[in-house]
Design a protein around this motif. Sequence first.
Motif, PDB file in Angstrom:
ATOM      1  N   LEU A  44     -24.600 -22.293  -9.896  1.00  0.00           N
ATOM      2  CA  LEU A  44     -24.769 -23.627 -10.466  1.00  0.00           C
ATOM      3  C   LEU A  44     -25.194 -23.547 -11.930  1.00  0.00           C
ATOM      4  O   LEU A  44     -26.117 -22.813 -12.286  1.00  0.00           O
ATOM      5  CB  LEU A  44     -25.806 -24.419  -9.679  1.00  0.00           C
ATOM      6  CG  LEU A  44     -25.398 -24.920  -8.287  1.00  0.00           C
ATOM      7  CD1 LEU A  44     -26.567 -25.644  -7.635  1.00  0.00           C
ATOM      8  CD2 LEU A  44     -24.193 -25.839  -8.378  1.00  0.00           C
ATOM      9  N   LEU A  45     -24.506 -24.327 -12.767  1.00  0.00           N
ATOM     10  CA  LEU A  45     -24.910 -24.469 -14.165  1.00  0.00           C
ATOM     11  C   LEU A  45     -25.885 -25.628 -14.318  1.00  0.00           C
ATOM     12  O   LEU A  45     -26.869 -25.521 -15.047  1.00  0.00           O
ATOM     13  CB  LEU A  45     -23.689 -24.707 -15.046  1.00  0.00           C
ATOM     14  CG  LEU A  45     -22.592 -23.630 -15.005  1.00  0.00           C
ATOM     15  CD1 LEU A  45     -21.440 -24.033 -15.914  1.00  0.00           C
ATOM     16  CD2 LEU A  45     -23.145 -22.278 -15.410  1.00  0.00           C
ATOM     17  N   THR A  80     -20.399 -25.767 -11.566  1.00  0.00           N
ATOM     18  CA  THR A  80     -20.365 -24.320 -11.708  1.00  0.00           C
ATOM     19  C   THR A  80     -19.376 -23.984 -12.822  1.00  0.00           C
ATOM     20  O   THR A  80     -18.717 -24.866 -13.359  1.00  0.00           O
ATOM     21  CB  THR A  80     -19.922 -23.638 -10.406  1.00  0.00           C
ATOM     22  OG1 THR A  80     -18.526 -23.875 -10.193  1.00  0.00           O
ATOM     23  CG2 THR A  80     -20.723 -24.160  -9.210  1.00  0.00           C
ATOM     24  N   ALA A  81     -19.238 -22.719 -13.137  1.00  0.00           N
ATOM     25  CA  ALA A  81     -18.285 -22.327 -14.164  1.00  0.00           C
ATOM     26  C   ALA A  81     -16.850 -22.568 -13.714  1.00  0.00           C
ATOM     27  O   ALA A  81     -15.962 -22.760 -14.540  1.00  0.00           O
ATOM     28  CB  ALA A  81     -18.475 -20.855 -14.526  1.00  0.00           C
ATOM     29  N   GLN A  82     -16.636 -22.585 -12.383  1.00  0.00           N
ATOM     30  CA  GLN A  82     -15.280 -22.734 -11.860  1.00  0.00           C
ATOM     31  C   GLN A  82     -14.954 -24.119 -11.354  1.00  0.00           C
ATOM     32  O   GLN A  82     -13.804 -24.530 -11.374  1.00  0.00           O
ATOM     33  CB  GLN A  82     -15.036 -21.738 -10.711  1.00  0.00           C
ATOM     34  CG  GLN A  82     -14.974 -20.289 -11.135  1.00  0.00           C
ATOM     35  CD  GLN A  82     -16.346 -19.689 -11.418  1.00  0.00           C
ATOM     36  OE1 GLN A  82     -17.316 -20.057 -10.776  1.00  0.00           O
ATOM     37  NE2 GLN A  82     -16.414 -18.788 -12.376  1.00  0.00           N
ATOM     38  N   ALA A 114     -29.760 -24.931 -14.878  1.00  0.00           N
ATOM     39  CA  ALA A 114     -30.135 -23.539 -14.657  1.00  0.00           C
ATOM     40  C   ALA A 114     -30.567 -22.933 -15.987  1.00  0.00           C
ATOM     41  O   ALA A 114     -29.823 -23.000 -16.972  1.00  0.00           O
ATOM     42  CB  ALA A 114     -28.968 -22.764 -14.069  1.00  0.00           C
ATOM     43  N   VAL A 115     -31.759 -22.375 -16.017  1.00  0.00           N
ATOM     44  CA  VAL A 115     -32.277 -21.825 -17.274  1.00  0.00           C
ATOM     45  C   VAL A 115     -31.329 -20.761 -17.819  1.00  0.00           C
ATOM     46  O   VAL A 115     -31.086 -20.677 -19.032  1.00  0.00           O
ATOM     47  CB  VAL A 115     -33.690 -21.236 -17.056  1.00  0.00           C
ATOM     48  CG1 VAL A 115     -34.202 -20.596 -18.342  1.00  0.00           C
ATOM     49  CG2 VAL A 115     -34.655 -22.318 -16.584  1.00  0.00           C
ATOM     50  N   SER A 116     -30.753 -19.962 -16.936  1.00  0.00           N
ATOM     51  CA  SER A 116     -29.852 -18.891 -17.364  1.00  0.00           C
ATOM     52  C   SER A 116     -28.556 -19.424 -17.958  1.00  0.00           C
ATOM     53  O   SER A 116     -27.821 -18.677 -18.620  1.00  0.00           O
ATOM     54  CB  SER A 116     -29.527 -17.976 -16.186  1.00  0.00           C
ATOM     55  OG  SER A 116     -28.886 -18.706 -15.149  1.00  0.00           O
ATOM     56  N   ALA A 117     -28.252 -20.712 -17.736  1.00  0.00           N
ATOM     57  CA  ALA A 117     -27.008 -21.297 -18.244  1.00  0.00           C
ATOM     58  C   ALA A 117     -27.182 -21.974 -19.591  1.00  0.00           C
ATOM     59  O   ALA A 117     -26.215 -22.483 -20.149  1.00  0.00           O
ATOM     60  CB  ALA A 117     -26.461 -22.323 -17.238  1.00  0.00           C
TER      61      ALA A 117
END
Length: 273
Positions: free
Chosen positions: A168-169, A182-184, A214-217
């Motif tokens: 999840l973004l 999501t990216a897809q 999402a922090v990573s996104a």
Amino acid sequence: MALRVLIVDDEELARLRLRTLLADCVSPSVQVAGEAGSAAAALQWLATQRADVLLLDIHMPGLDGLQLAQRLRGLPRRPALIFVTAHPEHALAAFEVQAIDYLTKPVRRARLQEALERAAHWLQQESLAPPSGFGGMGAALPGASAASGGVIIVHDRGERVRVPLAELLYLRAEAKYVCLRTAQRSYLIDEPLSELEQRLDGGFVRVHRNALVAVSAVRALERHPVADAPATGFDGDASADAVGWAVQIAFTDEWLAVSRRQLRQVRAALEAH
């Protein structure tokens, strides 16, 4: 084998720009199989020839790009759709017709390369699936969902799809639904954002009352205009304008508004990441 690309845009200069960028894309390798200046011309071309990928504008005379995408959904093996447009406000509609990616003009080569890599992966997955099943990016039919074991389960065209939380973004409330991105793919579900937030396994930060990211996104945190920001500002303050703090999302390059009351928390989450 090179991806066969059909460029669909009513502007000749835009088609030339994409052709030039494609010449510099090497992984995956691509071949410009044809060009079309309208959706009707694209349909006529596709009736006799094959394309793996469509680079597709939205605003065109006659049928627009979204309507063309709808026409192609019935094909047993349809091309991967990558929208290339100057209008970012149609992104959700593009995902609803199962687009692989959504690029805004002017297109950068690196961003186009990323979209082509995603298309190649999607085509590979499609080749392993039964002809009646479509994958790719798109909005699922709204349905009940629950999160457990690091996934959110979504009802997608009558099937239960497990969406890993790690993919999840962001989650964003839109009208009566929540968009899971999501990216897809992009999914729409009818569960409240507040309930979904309670089930997340961490790694997400609330950037606004209507969005969890999402922090990573997060690619960047900057002051930036956001298309859907209210005229009175991000928090309803009449003294604010439509430019405020926002986060840029990886893969999609979208900008999501960050409210002033959440700004400190967002900064802290990014610094700790």
